[in-house]
Design a protein around this motif. Structure first.
Motif, PDB file in Angstrom:
ATOM      1  N   ILE A  61      37.684  15.619  31.395  1.00 33.71           N
ATOM      2  CA  ILE A  61      37.348  16.969  31.838  1.00 33.71           C
ATOM      3  C   ILE A  61      37.991  17.995  30.907  1.00 33.71           C
ATOM      4  O   ILE A  61      39.214  18.008  30.735  1.00 33.71           O
ATOM      5  CB  ILE A  61      37.828  17.210  33.283  1.00 33.71           C
ATOM      6  CG1 ILE A  61      37.318  16.099  34.213  1.00 33.71           C
ATOM      7  CG2 ILE A  61      37.368  18.576  33.769  1.00 33.71           C
ATOM      8  CD1 ILE A  61      35.825  15.999  34.317  1.00 33.71           C
ATOM      9  N   PRO A  62      37.193  18.854  30.281  1.00 35.81           N
ATOM     10  CA  PRO A  62      37.767  19.870  29.393  1.00 35.81           C
ATOM     11  C   PRO A  62      38.377  21.017  30.195  1.00 35.81           C
ATOM     12  O   PRO A  62      38.235  21.087  31.423  1.00 35.81           O
ATOM     13  CB  PRO A  62      36.554  20.341  28.591  1.00 35.81           C
ATOM     14  CG  PRO A  62      35.408  20.160  29.542  1.00 35.81           C
ATOM     15  CD  PRO A  62      35.726  18.917  30.336  1.00 35.81           C
ATOM     16  N   GLU A  63      39.037  21.907  29.510  1.00 37.59           N
ATOM     17  CA  GLU A  63      39.561  23.103  30.166  1.00 37.59           C
ATOM     18  C   GLU A  63      38.390  24.020  30.504  1.00 37.59           C
ATOM     19  O   GLU A  63      37.634  24.437  29.622  1.00 37.59           O
ATOM     20  CB  GLU A  63      40.546  23.828  29.254  1.00 37.59           C
ATOM     21  CG  GLU A  63      41.188  25.042  29.904  1.00 37.59           C
ATOM     22  CD  GLU A  63      42.236  25.684  29.026  1.00 37.59           C
ATOM     23  OE1 GLU A  63      42.723  26.763  29.384  1.00 37.59           O
ATOM     24  OE2 GLU A  63      42.561  25.087  27.976  1.00 37.59           O
ATOM     25  N   GLY A  64      38.209  24.298  31.767  1.00 35.66           N
ATOM     26  CA  GLY A  64      37.047  25.054  32.197  1.00 35.66           C
ATOM     27  C   GLY A  64      37.226  26.554  32.059  1.00 35.66           C
ATOM     28  O   GLY A  64      38.329  27.079  32.181  1.00 35.66           O
ATOM     29  N   GLU A  65      36.107  27.230  31.826  1.00 35.02           N
ATOM     30  CA  GLU A  65      36.096  28.690  31.833  1.00 35.02           C
ATOM     31  C   GLU A  65      35.821  29.221  33.238  1.00 35.02           C
ATOM     32  O   GLU A  65      36.093  30.384  33.530  1.00 35.02           O
ATOM     33  CB  GLU A  65      35.037  29.200  30.858  1.00 35.02           C
ATOM     34  CG  GLU A  65      35.252  28.743  29.425  1.00 35.02           C
ATOM     35  CD  GLU A  65      34.087  29.085  28.535  1.00 35.02           C
ATOM     36  OE1 GLU A  65      33.942  30.281  28.192  1.00 35.02           O
ATOM     37  OE2 GLU A  65      33.309  28.164  28.188  1.00 35.02           O
ATOM     38  N   LEU A  66      35.244  28.363  34.082  1.00 36.08           N
ATOM     39  CA  LEU A  66      34.965  28.721  35.474  1.00 36.08           C
ATOM     40  C   LEU A  66      35.202  27.488  36.328  1.00 36.08           C
ATOM     41  O   LEU A  66      34.722  26.402  36.001  1.00 36.08           O
ATOM     42  CB  LEU A  66      33.516  29.199  35.632  1.00 36.08           C
ATOM     43  CG  LEU A  66      33.050  29.490  37.057  1.00 36.08           C
ATOM     44  CD1 LEU A  66      33.803  30.693  37.632  1.00 36.08           C
ATOM     45  CD2 LEU A  66      31.541  29.751  37.091  1.00 36.08           C
ATOM     46  N   TYR A  67      35.938  27.667  37.422  1.00 36.66           N
ATOM     47  CA  TYR A  67      36.207  26.546  38.329  1.00 36.66           C
ATOM     48  C   TYR A  67      35.549  26.818  39.666  1.00 36.66           C
ATOM     49  O   TYR A  67      35.653  27.924  40.218  1.00 36.66           O
ATOM     50  CB  TYR A  67      37.711  26.353  38.524  1.00 36.66           C
ATOM     51  CG  TYR A  67      38.040  25.203  39.462  1.00 36.66           C
ATOM     52  CD1 TYR A  67      38.064  23.887  39.004  1.00 36.66           C
ATOM     53  CD2 TYR A  67      38.290  25.433  40.817  1.00 36.66           C
ATOM     54  CE1 TYR A  67      38.345  22.829  39.857  1.00 36.66           C
ATOM     55  CE2 TYR A  67      38.577  24.381  41.678  1.00 36.66           C
ATOM     56  CZ  TYR A  67      38.601  23.085  41.185  1.00 36.66           C
ATOM     57  OH  TYR A  67      38.869  22.048  42.046  1.00 36.66           O
ATOM     58  N   ILE A  68      34.865  25.811  40.185  1.00 40.93           N
ATOM     59  CA  ILE A  68      34.223  25.900  41.500  1.00 40.93           C
ATOM     60  C   ILE A  68      34.586  24.653  42.292  1.00 40.93           C
ATOM     61  O   ILE A  68      34.505  23.531  41.773  1.00 40.93           O
ATOM     62  CB  ILE A  68      32.684  25.992  41.376  1.00 40.93           C
ATOM     63  CG1 ILE A  68      32.281  27.188  40.512  1.00 40.93           C
ATOM     64  CG2 ILE A  68      32.036  26.095  42.756  1.00 40.93           C
ATOM     65  CD1 ILE A  68      30.793  27.236  40.205  1.00 40.93           C
ATOM     66  N   LYS A  69      34.987  24.838  43.515  1.00 38.69           N
ATOM     67  CA  LYS A  69      35.245  23.700  44.401  1.00 38.69           C
ATOM     68  C   LYS A  69      34.055  23.539  45.334  1.00 38.69           C
ATOM     69  O   LYS A  69      33.604  24.502  45.953  1.00 38.69           O
ATOM     70  CB  LYS A  69      36.520  23.907  45.215  1.00 38.69           C
ATOM     71  CG  LYS A  69      36.823  22.736  46.157  1.00 38.69           C
ATOM     72  CD  LYS A  69      38.073  22.994  46.994  1.00 38.69           C
ATOM     73  CE  LYS A  69      38.322  21.833  47.969  1.00 38.69           C
ATOM     74  NZ  LYS A  69      39.503  22.081  48.836  1.00 38.69           N
ATOM     75  N   VAL A  70      33.541  22.318  45.431  1.00 41.53           N
ATOM     76  CA  VAL A  70      32.411  22.040  46.311  1.00 41.53           C
ATOM     77  C   VAL A  70      32.818  20.982  47.327  1.00 41.53           C
ATOM     78  O   VAL A  70      33.429  19.974  46.977  1.00 41.53           O
ATOM     79  CB  VAL A  70      31.165  21.588  45.506  1.00 41.53           C
ATOM     80  CG1 VAL A  70      31.495  20.426  44.570  1.00 41.53           C
ATOM     81  CG2 VAL A  70      30.035  21.188  46.430  1.00 41.53           C
ATOM     82  N   THR A  71      32.492  21.249  48.575  1.00 43.74           N
ATOM     83  CA  THR A  71      32.820  20.327  49.665  1.00 43.74           C
ATOM     84  C   THR A  71      31.539  19.927  50.381  1.00 43.74           C
ATOM     85  O   THR A  71      30.750  20.787  50.790  1.00 43.74           O
ATOM     86  CB  THR A  71      33.784  20.979  50.674  1.00 43.74           C
ATOM     87  OG1 THR A  71      34.954  21.420  49.983  1.00 43.74           O
ATOM     88  CG2 THR A  71      34.180  19.982  51.748  1.00 43.74           C
ATOM     89  N   GLY A  72      31.316  18.637  50.516  1.00 42.46           N
ATOM     90  CA  GLY A  72      30.142  18.145  51.215  1.00 42.46           C
ATOM     91  C   GLY A  72      30.394  18.000  52.708  1.00 42.46           C
ATOM     92  O   GLY A  72      31.471  17.551  53.121  1.00 42.46           O
ATOM     93  N   HIS A  73      29.406  18.398  53.496  1.00 43.69           N
ATOM     94  CA  HIS A  73      29.461  18.265  54.954  1.00 43.69           C
ATOM     95  C   HIS A  73      28.164  17.607  55.427  1.00 43.69           C
ATOM     96  O   HIS A  73      27.172  17.582  54.710  1.00 43.69           O
ATOM     97  CB  HIS A  73      29.578  19.627  55.647  1.00 43.69           C
ATOM     98  CG  HIS A  73      30.637  20.527  55.091  1.00 43.69           C
ATOM     99  ND1 HIS A  73      31.941  20.506  55.510  1.00 43.69           N
ATOM    100  CD2 HIS A  73      30.572  21.493  54.136  1.00 43.69           C
ATOM    101  CE1 HIS A  73      32.637  21.423  54.862  1.00 43.69           C
ATOM    102  NE2 HIS A  73      31.840  22.031  54.015  1.00 43.69           N
ATOM    103  N   GLN A  74      28.161  17.154  56.629  1.00 45.46           N
ATOM    104  CA  GLN A  74      26.898  16.729  57.242  1.00 45.46           C
ATOM    105  C   GLN A  74      26.250  17.958  57.895  1.00 45.46           C
ATOM    106  O   GLN A  74      26.658  18.370  58.968  1.00 45.46           O
ATOM    107  CB  GLN A  74      27.156  15.645  58.290  1.00 45.46           C
ATOM    108  CG  GLN A  74      27.629  14.312  57.705  1.00 45.46           C
ATOM    109  CD  GLN A  74      27.901  13.278  58.769  1.00 45.46           C
ATOM    110  OE1 GLN A  74      28.633  13.536  59.726  1.00 45.46           O
ATOM    111  NE2 GLN A  74      27.346  12.096  58.618  1.00 45.46           N
TER     112      GLN A  74
END
Length: 303
Positions: A123-136
């Motif tokens: 994983i490179p150093e990101g310019e933008l970070y997003i956290k994604v969480t999966g749900h039902q």
């Protein structure tokens, strides 16, 4: 090696031309009589598609070689052509050859596939970070640096229906649902792929996503980006991509996660860096006022 990789990439781009021509802005929905991969818009997806085509060529060559050998043996060593069969039981040269050749083929494939795997996993150093969480059965996205968080549901799920949607039947494609899709900037054939809120990212930007889940295993996937990562409860995995073309890209949860697994799409909109800056400002304002962020199609329409 570089020449072969380039040739494979050109072949992948050539086979993707029909899909690009038919769907220049919204990519990832089914294409009538479509064949091959979705258009590749990241370095990762081009590498994966090139590797796939190269391995297919190797497979076809091996199948053809084995078929020719079988045909030769049938013709040359049948009972009529060879009434007296040989009595030897070993052939050292042949045995060494059929051991070494597969090893060389696997080493050749590994020489191309391992760099692609490492590029995905490092994983490179990101310019933008997003956290994604999966749900039902929906996704939650969080932009920590922007202090934004929102849920993303498939249009047509009960959670997306308000007081003005009395004529809309959940999960049913009819005139009312078509009108709801059109109001959100989608076409009729994008039903089951369209979401009420899109993930918005700038073009030519390294995006790193932290992927997890809060109930069962899900999988965040955008084929055109060449990314697929399981979302496992209690674990935080990562993926990255750098989209090179603006547009709307569709994906799906790719891990069977329950009865509504089929109704858990992913929509990512890649916009210009200027449009993304405008979206950040508007998102912050609406989030502070209403506890929600603006939908990405509002941003696109405002450009």
């Amino acid at each position: 090696m570089r020449i072969l990789s380039t040739l494979m990439g050109l072949w992948a781009a050539f086979t993707a031309l029909p899909a690009i021509a038919q769907d220049a802005e919204h990519i990832g929905k089914p294409v009538d009589k479509g064949l091959g991969f979705q258009p590749a818009v990241t370095e990762l997806s081009r590498d994966i598609q090139s590797l796939d085509y190269m391995i297919n060529i190797i497979i076809f060559a091996i199948v053809a070689f084995v078929a020719v050998l079988m045909l030769y043996c049938i013709v040359r060593y049948n009972r009529k052509a060879n009434p007296k069969p040989a009595t030897f039981t070993h052939h050292t040269t042949l045995e060494v050859a059929w051991t070494l050749l597969p090893i060389l083929v696997l080493v050749f494939i590994g020489a191309f596939s391992l760099p692609v795997l490492f590029k995905q996993q490092e994983i490179p150093e990101g310019e933008l970070y997003i956290k994604v969480t999966g749900h039902q059965w929906y996704w939650t996205y969080e932009y920590p640096d922007l202090e934004l968080e929102f849920d993303s549901y498939m249009i047509g799920q009960p959670a997306t229906l308000g007081a003005d949607d009395e004529a809309v039947t959940p999960y049913v494609m009819d005139a009312a649902m078509e009108a709801k899709l059109a109001a959100a900037g989608y076409e009729k054939d994008e039903f089951l792929l369209a979401t009420d809120t899109r993930v918005v990212v700038p073009v030519d930007t390294v995006v790193v996503m932290g992927v997890t889940a809060d109930d069962v295993i899900h999988s965040w996937t955008i084929p055109a980006f060449g990314v697929k990562q399981d979302a496992v409860p209690g674990r935080l995995a990562q993926l990255w991509f750098k989209a090179e073309k603006e547009g709307v890209y569709f994906g799906q949860c790719s891990e069977l996660c329950g009865k509504d697994h089929a109704y858990m799409p992913i929509t990512v909109e890649v916009v210009s860096k200027e449009a993304f800056e405008a979206w950040k400002v508007k998102a912050a304002e609406e989030f502070a006022a209403n506890g929600t962020v603006p939908t990405a199609y509002t941003v696109a329409a405002a450009q």
